[in-house]
Enzyme design. Sequence first.
Site, PDB file in Angstrom:
ATOM      1  N   LEU A 107     -18.060  -4.624   1.036  1.00 41.90           N
ATOM      2  CA  LEU A 107     -18.855  -3.830   0.571  1.00 41.90           C
ATOM      3  C   LEU A 107     -18.743  -4.512  -1.266  1.00 41.90           C
ATOM      4  CD1 LEU A 107     -18.631  -0.274   1.955  1.00 41.90           C
ATOM      5  CD2 LEU A 107     -19.770  -2.751   2.902  1.00 41.90           C
ATOM      6  N   GLY A 108     -18.209  -5.774  -1.345  1.00 43.05           N
ATOM      7  CA  GLY A 108     -17.866  -5.915  -2.829  1.00 43.05           C
ATOM      8  C   GLY A 108     -17.787  -4.819  -3.849  1.00 43.05           C
ATOM      9  N   LYS A 129     -13.075   0.756   4.751  1.00 44.03           N
ATOM     10  CA  LYS A 129     -12.146   1.421   4.476  1.00 44.03           C
ATOM     11  C   LYS A 129     -12.808   2.898   3.686  1.00 44.03           C
ATOM     12  CE  LYS A 129     -10.699   2.760   0.299  1.00 44.03           C
ATOM     13  NZ  LYS A 129     -10.495   2.446  -1.223  1.00 44.03           N
ATOM     14  N   SER A 130     -12.186   3.837   4.412  1.00 45.75           N
ATOM     15  CA  SER A 130     -12.799   5.032   4.064  1.00 45.75           C
ATOM     16  C   SER A 130     -11.559   6.533   4.410  1.00 45.75           C
ATOM     17  CB  SER A 130     -14.123   5.650   4.546  1.00 45.75           C
ATOM     18  OG  SER A 130     -14.797   6.880   4.242  1.00 45.75           O
ATOM     19  N   TYR A 176       0.933  -1.531  -0.151  1.00 51.56           N
ATOM     20  CA  TYR A 176      -0.045  -0.282   0.031  1.00 51.56           C
ATOM     21  C   TYR A 176       0.769   1.214  -0.260  1.00 51.56           C
ATOM     22  CZ  TYR A 176      -3.514  -3.454   2.000  1.00 51.56           C
ATOM     23  OH  TYR A 176      -4.260  -4.021   2.303  1.00 51.56           O
TER      24      TYR A 176
END
Length: 289
Positions: free
Chosen positions: A199-200, A239-240, A51
């Site tokens: 969340l796909g 993740k956000s 990452y």
Amino acid sequence: MPLPPTLPLPAGLALPSVGLGTFRLRGADASGAVAAALEAGYRHIDTASIYKNEGEVAAGIAASGVPRREVFVTSKVSPYQQGEAAATAACKASLAALGRPIDLMLVHWPGVARQDAAAPGNADARRQTWRVLERYHREGAFRAIGVSNYEVRHLAELLSYAEVAPAVNQVECHPRWQQRELRAFCSDHSIAVVAYCSLGSGALLQDPTVQAVAASTGVTPAQALLLWGLRRGCAVIPKSADPRRIADVSPARLAQLWDRLTDDHLAALDALEAEQGQCKYAWDPSGIA
């Protein structure tokens, strides 16, 4: 039963069941998201060498004012760093960026980047990589070690030679890719499952069944999908970079909503895989020898 705040790991360690994922977060977005998550009550941050944000994760923790010892940090050795020499260098770099000890270090992928998936060298490289993780674990640099994207056959192979059994398997898991056999295998061998891509990749937020469950229970589609994963015994790492969205799926918020989904709601989400077919949104390790 209330939302379990942690999942048990070997040697009395506890993995917070809700963490912040940082895939594709870089620079100020990464450090800001980490600081916002810790302010919202998260105590688990997930990163990886591939990452390229381990330094920003460390900076976000420092900026939050939360003592490092209170934050459970996961990182990973990338597919480009498999094998004894490369994995050793990767572990040194992660420790330099994140500090000692790292709570959980994973082998990110069962194969070697840019190597034929069917090549027998994949198995040898991941065995060498595991030996490196075991060495750092014995030295106390890693409090726990595990894997990511391993299928049942990869786990069975690992368990046949591991001196330290994997504590965690981090895999894609959601109602369209439920990993029932894999989750059962992990349960039988005391391997905690951390679900990513809950969340796909955003696609499941638009699914009519997910939206109907959310509307009937007074939760958002994202909350419904994360609650499904938690109710199925997984830890989750949404993740956000948006502080409002981070707070909306915080451990405390999901604990408040824990009982909103009834058995019928969970069954409706369970049925998506059979009704619509399996759908994988992230990487597929099925061809890795």
